[in-house]
Structures are given as C-alpha cells and as structure tokens.
Design a protein around this motif. Structure first.
Motif, PDB file in Angstrom:
ATOM      1  N   GLY A 164      -4.113   5.834   0.110  1.00 49.40           N
ATOM      2  CA  GLY A 164      -5.531   5.540  -0.006  1.00 49.40           C
ATOM      3  C   GLY A 164      -5.912   4.282   0.757  1.00 49.40           C
ATOM      4  N   ASN A 165      -7.120   3.809   0.479  1.00 41.07           N
ATOM      5  CA  ASN A 165      -7.634   2.608   1.122  1.00 41.07           C
ATOM      6  C   ASN A 165      -8.377   1.782   0.071  1.00 41.07           C
ATOM      7  OD1 ASN A 165      -8.320   0.779   3.127  1.00 41.07           O
ATOM      8  ND2 ASN A 165     -10.151   1.914   3.721  1.00 41.07           N
ATOM      9  N   PRO A 166      -7.664   1.295  -0.963  1.00 46.23           N
ATOM     10  CA  PRO A 166      -8.349   0.577  -2.042  1.00 46.23           C
ATOM     11  C   PRO A 166      -8.923  -0.753  -1.574  1.00 46.23           C
ATOM     12  CG  PRO A 166      -5.983   0.395  -2.313  1.00 46.23           C
ATOM     13  CD  PRO A 166      -6.222   1.339  -1.169  1.00 46.23           C
ATOM     14  N   THR A 198      -0.876   1.383  -5.091  1.00 47.97           N
ATOM     15  CA  THR A 198      -0.202   0.198  -4.570  1.00 47.97           C
ATOM     16  C   THR A 198       0.992  -0.165  -5.444  1.00 47.97           C
ATOM     17  OG1 THR A 198      -1.607  -1.294  -5.861  1.00 47.97           O
ATOM     18  CG2 THR A 198      -2.334  -0.795  -3.629  1.00 47.97           C
ATOM     19  N   GLY A 222      -6.815   4.140  -5.192  1.00 47.88           N
ATOM     20  CA  GLY A 222      -5.710   3.997  -4.257  1.00 47.88           C
ATOM     21  C   GLY A 222      -4.424   3.768  -5.028  1.00 47.88           C
ATOM     22  N   LEU A 271       0.834  -1.197   0.000  1.00 41.15           N
ATOM     23  CA  LEU A 271       0.000   0.000   0.000  1.00 41.15           C
ATOM     24  C   LEU A 271       0.873   1.253   0.000  1.00 41.15           C
ATOM     25  CD1 LEU A 271      -2.856   1.206   0.176  1.00 41.15           C
ATOM     26  CD2 LEU A 271      -2.609   1.130   2.669  1.00 41.15           C
TER      27      LEU A 271
END
Length: 84
Positions: free
Chosen positions: A28-30, A57, A55, A25
């Motif tokens: 964000g918070n995908p 990554t 997000g 990560l």
C-alpha cells in the motif's frame, strides 16, 4: 509529577504529516498524521493523536511500551511469523 495526561481527541492545530520508512513498508501507500500533545524534552511519555490511511508496515518498538486507544477504524497486529 503525574503520569496521567489529558489527550484532546480533536486537536485544533495542524498535524505533522509523514509516511512509513521505505524499509518498513510491506504494501500500500499509507500516510500518517500526528498531533503531538505532550513531548516535553527528557520525558519518557509522549501523547497525542495519530491517524493512518490503509497500508501494511513493520512496526519495530524494541523496549518501548505503547498504549493505543482506537477511536475509529480497524488495526490488525501480526507477530513476525505468526497469525493475526
């Protein structure tokens, strides 16, 4: 055996829900949804539909080849140390 696989872009079954590994990560918070449509044991081909919320990554594929057909949305790929 044919290497051609038919993919249903609107599967009628529930997806597997997941998210990125913490070490991958960036921001964000995908969240991810995966509708696997071909995962026969021992085959090197895996097909299906994948959905992600926004997000950032790290994607680590190694020696794998991945083909993506974007149905909607945008993806930006940036090699490590490079430009988008």
């Amino acid at each position: 055996m044919s290497l051609l696989k038919t993919i249903d872009p609107n599967p009628s079954f529930a997806p597997q829900e997941s998210g990125p590994l913490p070490e991958r990560l960036i921001a964000g918070n995908p969240t991810y949804k995966t509708w696997t449509q071909d995962a026969a044991r021992g085959e090197t081909i895996k097909t299906g539909v994948w959905e992600a919320t926004p997000g950032e990554t790290h994607s680590i594929k190694g020696e794998l080849f991945e083909f993506c057909h974007i149905l909607s949305g945008v993806i930006e790929l940036t090699p490590e140390g490079g430009e988008r």
